[in-house]
Design a protein around this motif. Structure first.
Motif, short mmCIF file in Angstrom:
data_model
loop_
_atom_site.label_atom_id
_atom_site.label_comp_id
_atom_site.label_asym_id
_atom_site.label_seq_id
_atom_site.Cartn_x
_atom_site.Cartn_y
_atom_site.Cartn_z
N THR A 265 -17.46 6.16 26.19
CA THR A 265 -16.69 6.69 27.26
C THR A 265 -17.73 7.81 28.00
O THR A 265 -17.70 7.89 29.07
CB THR A 265 -15.75 7.61 26.48
OG1 THR A 265 -14.66 6.95 26.03
CG2 THR A 265 -14.92 8.44 27.88
N LYS A 266 -18.88 8.20 27.34
CA LYS A 266 -19.74 9.19 27.83
C LYS A 266 -20.74 8.30 28.68
O LYS A 266 -21.12 8.79 29.80
CB LYS A 266 -20.67 9.63 26.60
CG LYS A 266 -20.06 10.87 25.86
CD LYS A 266 -20.81 11.32 24.79
CE LYS A 266 -20.55 12.23 23.81
NZ LYS A 266 -21.12 12.91 22.86
N TYR A 267 -20.98 7.04 28.31
CA TYR A 267 -21.90 6.21 29.37
C TYR A 267 -21.02 6.17 30.49
O TYR A 267 -21.68 6.14 31.54
CB TYR A 267 -21.85 4.83 28.53
CG TYR A 267 -22.70 3.99 29.58
CD1 TYR A 267 -24.17 3.82 29.69
CD2 TYR A 267 -22.01 2.95 30.07
CE1 TYR A 267 -24.68 2.90 30.40
CE2 TYR A 267 -22.60 1.85 30.85
CZ TYR A 267 -23.94 1.96 31.04
OH TYR A 267 -24.70 1.01 31.92
N LEU A 268 -19.81 5.73 30.43
CA LEU A 268 -18.81 5.45 31.64
C LEU A 268 -18.92 6.77 32.54
O LEU A 268 -19.02 6.55 33.78
CB LEU A 268 -17.48 4.90 31.35
CG LEU A 268 -17.48 3.47 30.43
CD1 LEU A 268 -16.12 3.21 30.13
CD2 LEU A 268 -18.00 2.36 31.61
N ILE A 269 -18.70 7.67 31.87
CA ILE A 269 -18.59 9.06 32.70
C ILE A 269 -20.00 9.43 33.53
O ILE A 269 -19.80 9.58 34.66
CB ILE A 269 -18.25 10.27 31.97
CG1 ILE A 269 -16.82 10.13 31.38
CG2 ILE A 269 -18.47 11.52 32.47
CD1 ILE A 269 -16.43 11.24 30.25
N LEU B 81 -23.17 9.68 38.17
CA LEU B 81 -24.34 9.08 38.99
C LEU B 81 -23.91 8.57 40.28
O LEU B 81 -24.59 8.58 41.38
CB LEU B 81 -24.98 8.34 38.26
CG LEU B 81 -26.34 7.66 38.73
CD1 LEU B 81 -27.40 8.76 39.18
CD2 LEU B 81 -27.12 6.63 37.84
N CYS B 82 -22.87 7.64 40.11
CA CYS B 82 -22.44 6.87 41.71
C CYS B 82 -21.89 7.79 42.68
O CYS B 82 -22.12 7.61 43.63
CB CYS B 82 -21.32 5.87 41.15
SG CYS B 82 -21.97 4.39 40.16
N LEU B 83 -21.52 8.80 42.30
CA LEU B 83 -20.98 9.83 43.22
C LEU B 83 -21.89 10.95 43.74
O LEU B 83 -21.86 11.17 44.84
CB LEU B 83 -19.71 10.75 42.71
CG LEU B 83 -18.39 9.89 42.15
CD1 LEU B 83 -17.50 10.93 41.39
CD2 LEU B 83 -17.66 9.28 43.50
N VAL B 84 -22.81 11.48 42.79
CA VAL B 84 -23.60 12.32 43.32
C VAL B 84 -24.83 11.65 43.86
O VAL B 84 -25.41 12.33 44.85
CB VAL B 84 -24.29 12.92 41.83
CG1 VAL B 84 -25.61 14.01 42.25
CG2 VAL B 84 -23.19 13.75 41.24
N ALA B 85 -25.37 10.43 43.52
CA ALA B 85 -26.54 9.86 44.27
C ALA B 85 -26.38 9.60 45.71
O ALA B 85 -27.31 10.12 46.37
CB ALA B 85 -26.73 8.67 43.45
N PRO B 86 -25.22 9.10 46.11
CA PRO B 86 -24.96 8.99 47.67
C PRO B 86 -25.10 10.35 48.43
O PRO B 86 -25.51 10.28 49.62
CB PRO B 86 -23.53 8.33 47.70
CG PRO B 86 -23.55 7.67 46.37
CD PRO B 86 -24.21 8.48 45.32
#
Length: 259
Positions: free
Chosen positions: A170-174, A179-184
């Motif tokens: 779960t930690k990996y998925l979070i 990362l997908c939200l913050v990086a862009p």
């Protein structure tokens, strides 16, 4: 003498009751009606399948034909499984890989414990391993991969952990989601700052009056006209549990497509 014979017979009957019960498979593991395999290949794959079936007391079969038995590949796979006596144990546990050479379609039909052992994620995994070989007309390799992957999934199911697509914590998925939200956002912010630095001549203006030529626009009449409307309806997709009822009235799982 009769007493000795009776004791021996009683002993054998008692011994048979203590031994584990194995399924009696009515059909050969492979029925290659489409003629994909040579006799030597058919013998090798049949031997491998027999070992898997006996080890797990579970039907793992392959059936190919030139002309489709029923209207669809799904119906054909289910009907062959049901009406030709496939399945192991009281609940006819098993999986059958069906292939029609004429339409180049395949379908997995599962029944009994096969619904659990070869769940939706498991069938997707099995499909991803086999279809590339089918597309290249390498049927021997496709069938061999089917056997090996089926044994892999059976071993996982027998250990109490059927195949699951979720292989990460779960930690990996979070972490991935964050990362997908913050990086862009960071990239967009950096690009905007870069653009703003180039706009040295831009001056903020709170009013648009400076851009309008005095007396250039006159509005004598103002009114709103409703011309027409268009209503588009889209049917709400129905949920799919991954199971269906065959023509025999039994519950099957499955997955298929073209190659």
């Amino acid at each position: 003498m009769k007493k000795v014979f009776s004791c021996v017979l009683l002993f054998l009957v008692s011994l048979s009751l203590l031994l584990p019960v194995y399924a009696a498979f009515e059909n050969p593991p492979i029925a290659d009606e489409a003629g994909y395999l040579m006799q030597s290949e058919l013998a090798k794959l049949s031997e491998k399948l027999d070992k898997v079936r006996e080890k797990y007391n579970f039907e793992v079969a392959i059936y190919t034909e030139s002309d489709m038995t029923s209207a669809t590949a799904e119906e054909s796979a289910d009907d062959i499984f049901d009406y030709q006596g496939y399945g192991a144990g009281e609940k006819d546990d098993g999986i059958l890989l069906y292939i029609c050479s004429d339409t180049r379609e395949y379908h997995f039909s599962t029944h009994g414990k096969g619904l659990e052992y070869f769940n939706t994620n498991g069938l997707k995994y099995l499909e991803s391993k086999i279809v590339p070989y089918l597309s290249e007309n390498d049927y021997y390799e496709a069938f061999e991969t089917y056997i090996e992957t089926s044994e892999e999934l059976l071993a996982m199911a027998k250990s109490g952990k059927p195949y699951n697509e979720k292989q990460h914590s779960t930690k990996y998925l979070i972490g991935v989601i964050v990362l997908c939200l913050v990086a862009p956002l960071l990239i967009a912010f950096w690009m905007m700052q870069k653009k703003l630095k180039k706009m040295k001549t831009a001056i903020a203006n709170n009013y648009a009056a400076n851009y309008i030529k005095h007396g250039s626009m006159k509005i004598n009449v103002s009114r709103d006209l409703f011309l027409y409307s268009r209503v588009t309806k889209t049917e709400k997709p129905k949920s799919n549990s991954g199971t269906h009822t065959s023509s025999s009235g039994r519950t099957h799982g499955g997955r298929g497509g073209s190659f």
